[in-house]
Design a protein around this motif. Structure first.
Motif, PDB file in Angstrom:
ATOM      1  N   THR A 208      45.310  37.152  38.944  1.00  0.00           N
ATOM      2  CA  THR A 208      45.881  37.342  37.617  1.00  0.00           C
ATOM      3  C   THR A 208      46.729  38.522  37.505  1.00  0.00           C
ATOM      4  O   THR A 208      46.609  39.612  38.146  1.00  0.00           O
ATOM      5  CB  THR A 208      44.782  37.572  36.437  1.00  0.00           C
ATOM      6  OG1 THR A 208      45.360  37.675  35.256  1.00  0.00           O
ATOM      7  CG2 THR A 208      44.004  38.901  36.805  1.00  0.00           C
ATOM      8  N   ASP A 209      47.841  38.458  36.755  1.00  0.00           N
ATOM      9  CA  ASP A 209      48.566  39.668  36.465  1.00  0.00           C
ATOM     10  C   ASP A 209      48.556  40.274  34.986  1.00  0.00           C
ATOM     11  O   ASP A 209      49.431  40.918  34.555  1.00  0.00           O
ATOM     12  CB  ASP A 209      50.306  39.183  36.724  1.00  0.00           C
ATOM     13  CG  ASP A 209      50.698  38.249  35.852  1.00  0.00           C
ATOM     14  OD1 ASP A 209      49.992  37.776  34.946  1.00  0.00           O
ATOM     15  OD2 ASP A 209      51.998  38.249  35.459  1.00  0.00           O
ATOM     16  N   VAL A 237      41.857  39.666  42.262  1.00  0.00           N
ATOM     17  CA  VAL A 237      43.221  40.196  42.785  1.00  0.00           C
ATOM     18  C   VAL A 237      43.996  40.498  41.580  1.00  0.00           C
ATOM     19  O   VAL A 237      44.358  39.631  40.882  1.00  0.00           O
ATOM     20  CB  VAL A 237      43.775  38.993  43.622  1.00  0.00           C
ATOM     21  CG1 VAL A 237      45.038  39.690  44.120  1.00  0.00           C
ATOM     22  CG2 VAL A 237      42.909  38.486  44.720  1.00  0.00           C
ATOM     23  N   GLY A 238      44.331  41.571  41.329  1.00  0.00           N
ATOM     24  CA  GLY A 238      45.507  42.256  40.558  1.00  0.00           C
ATOM     25  C   GLY A 238      46.862  42.001  40.884  1.00  0.00           C
ATOM     26  O   GLY A 238      47.385  42.529  41.855  1.00  0.00           O
ATOM     27  N   LEU A 269      39.008  44.156  36.258  1.00  0.00           N
ATOM     28  CA  LEU A 269      38.982  43.448  37.547  1.00  0.00           C
ATOM     29  C   LEU A 269      37.894  44.183  38.620  1.00  0.00           C
ATOM     30  O   LEU A 269      37.228  43.180  39.281  1.00  0.00           O
ATOM     31  CB  LEU A 269      40.379  43.135  38.111  1.00  0.00           C
ATOM     32  CG  LEU A 269      41.234  42.366  37.249  1.00  0.00           C
ATOM     33  CD1 LEU A 269      42.866  42.383  38.023  1.00  0.00           C
ATOM     34  CD2 LEU A 269      40.825  40.865  36.935  1.00  0.00           C
ATOM     35  N   ARG A 270      38.287  45.534  38.654  1.00  0.00           N
ATOM     36  CA  ARG A 270      37.162  45.828  39.897  1.00  0.00           C
ATOM     37  C   ARG A 270      35.862  45.705  39.297  1.00  0.00           C
ATOM     38  O   ARG A 270      34.864  45.406  39.998  1.00  0.00           O
ATOM     39  CB  ARG A 270      37.635  47.481  39.602  1.00  0.00           C
ATOM     40  CG  ARG A 270      36.862  48.092  40.624  1.00  0.00           C
ATOM     41  CD  ARG A 270      37.212  49.839  40.677  1.00  0.00           C
ATOM     42  NE  ARG A 270      38.952  50.004  40.778  1.00  0.00           N
ATOM     43  CZ  ARG A 270      39.484  49.969  42.228  1.00  0.00           C
ATOM     44  NH1 ARG A 270      38.234  49.902  43.258  1.00  0.00           N
ATOM     45  NH2 ARG A 270      40.564  50.175  42.148  1.00  0.00           N
ATOM     46  N   SER A 271      35.635  45.713  38.037  1.00  0.00           N
ATOM     47  CA  SER A 271      34.367  45.621  37.298  1.00  0.00           C
ATOM     48  C   SER A 271      33.650  44.322  37.597  1.00  0.00           C
ATOM     49  O   SER A 271      32.475  44.189  37.953  1.00  0.00           O
ATOM     50  CB  SER A 271      34.093  45.933  35.719  1.00  0.00           C
ATOM     51  OG  SER A 271      32.849  45.683  35.029  1.00  0.00           O
ATOM     52  N   LEU A 272      34.522  43.224  37.238  1.00  0.00           N
ATOM     53  CA  LEU A 272      34.260  41.954  37.533  1.00  0.00           C
ATOM     54  C   LEU A 272      33.696  41.608  38.955  1.00  0.00           C
ATOM     55  O   LEU A 272      32.534  40.978  39.262  1.00  0.00           O
ATOM     56  CB  LEU A 272      35.080  40.906  37.327  1.00  0.00           C
ATOM     57  CG  LEU A 272      35.426  40.922  35.875  1.00  0.00           C
ATOM     58  CD1 LEU A 272      36.791  39.995  35.497  1.00  0.00           C
ATOM     59  CD2 LEU A 272      34.432  40.633  34.760  1.00  0.00           C
TER      60      LEU A 272
END
Length: 342
Positions: A208-209, A237-238, A269-272
């Motif tokens: 995702t962006d 993935v950012g 995103l890092r948390s997920l």
């Protein structure tokens, strides 16, 4: 690789020259009783091997070799692979039309030329290109595809039919199913696809962006917790950089590039990823996306066993038939053209 199943049988070949010598030199021949041998005194005995003797000794030797079971072995490697199940969730919101521009391009004219030549592609095309390469490198894995924006849509369940999967991947375009970014829905949908999988490892990769800006009955963290409950590992993935542009049209119909800020929520995103024991990655541009997919490919290894076996071609039966033919030929010779009176 030629070998003998029973090589010790070949020791019997040592008897063949002994039998040959016995037949030729020591075996007593049939004789007639005469009153005197004086008329035969000048006769010199000749020990010459007959055709019968040669054929029968050769047949015996071949028979012994046949009993030793000569065979040619062709070593084979049987590859057994145990793949993993992977679901790829790709952001299809409008912001995926943005271009992450390399630092070596620093003016609009160069950027326009690079876009026209497809040297620079928008985010979704870059992602599709690297996802395609990722799929092609994993022929033994069942891979599924989810697209998401306002809602999540399953384009393909986990499948080994990668040609069909790639055909669906090509259809994904920004804005097809909305302009916003809802992260909880693709996570929940992916976990639902994987929870009953019998694969040794189940993986969901979210690209995702954007930030989560869609209200859902589940929060992204709750959806990730479901993943943990069903042993689904989530990698995130950012996508995006601080040197990003979108192509806009001004009131006069002219197209120009307009700079935008990267919008993805790195903390979320890092948390997920951490909730399920997965990994967070950042893909700033095309090179970054390629590196990310290579890392995920290395991280998620497929189990491959390579037991070896040998296929043998047996020559014993053929040699046994040859030996029988030689013995029969020797017998026929003894009863016909080698026949002699004592």
């Amino acid at each position: 690789m030629m070998e003998f199943a029973y090589p010790w049988v070949l020791l019997l070949l040592l008897l063949v020259p002994l039998l040959f010598a016995y037949e030729l030199f020591w075996k007593k021949r049939p004789s007639l009783v005469v009153s005197t041998v004086r008329p035969f005194g000048a006769v010199v005995a000749k020990h010459r091997p007959t055709f019968r003797l040669v054929a029968m000794m050769l047949g015996l030797a071949v028979l012994i070799v046949a009993l030793a079971r000569p065979r040619y072995g062709d070593e084979k490697v049987l590859i057994r692979s145990q793949g993993i199940d992977i679901v790829l969730a790709l952001d299809m919101s409008g912001s995926m039309e943005a271009f992450d521009v390399p630092r070596n391009i620093n003016d609009a004219r160069t950027l326009i030329a690079a876009v026209k030549n497809k040297e620079v592609e928008n985010r979704i095309e870059v992602a599709k290109k690297e996802i395609r390469r990722f799929i092609e490198q994993r022929p033994n894995d069942r891979i599924g595809l989810i697209g998401f924006a306002d809602q999540a849509y399953s384009f393909a369940p986990p499948t080994l039919d990668h040609a069909w999967l790639l055909a669906h991947l090509e259809q994904l375009e920004p804005g097809m199913i909305g302009q916003q970014t809802g992260i909880a829905a693709p996570l929940a949908s992916g976990v639902n696809r994987l929870k009953k999988s019998d694969a040794p490892r189940r993986v969901l990769v979210l690209f995702t962006d954007g930030r989560n800006n869609v209200d859902n009955r589940l929060t992204p963290e709750q959806a990730a917790a479901l993943g943990k409950e069903f042993d689904v590992v989530i990698h995130t993935v950012g996508i995006g950089s601080r040197n990003a542009f979108v192509l806009v049209t001004d009131p006069f119909g002219r197209q120009q590039f307009q700079g935008i800020e990267d919008e993805f929520d790195e903390k979320l995103l890092r948390s997920l990823a951490e909730i399920t024991g997965g990994t967070y990655f950042h893909a700033a541009d095309a090179d970054g996306m390629k590196q990310v997919m290579d890392e995920i490919n290395q991280l998620e290894k497929t189990t491959i066993e390579q037991p070896k076996y040998i296929e043998f071609r047996e020559y014993g039966p053929t040699l046994a038939l040859l030996a029988l033919a030689l013995l029969m030929l020797g017998f026929i010779a003894e009863c016909t053209w080698n026949l002699r009176l004592p």
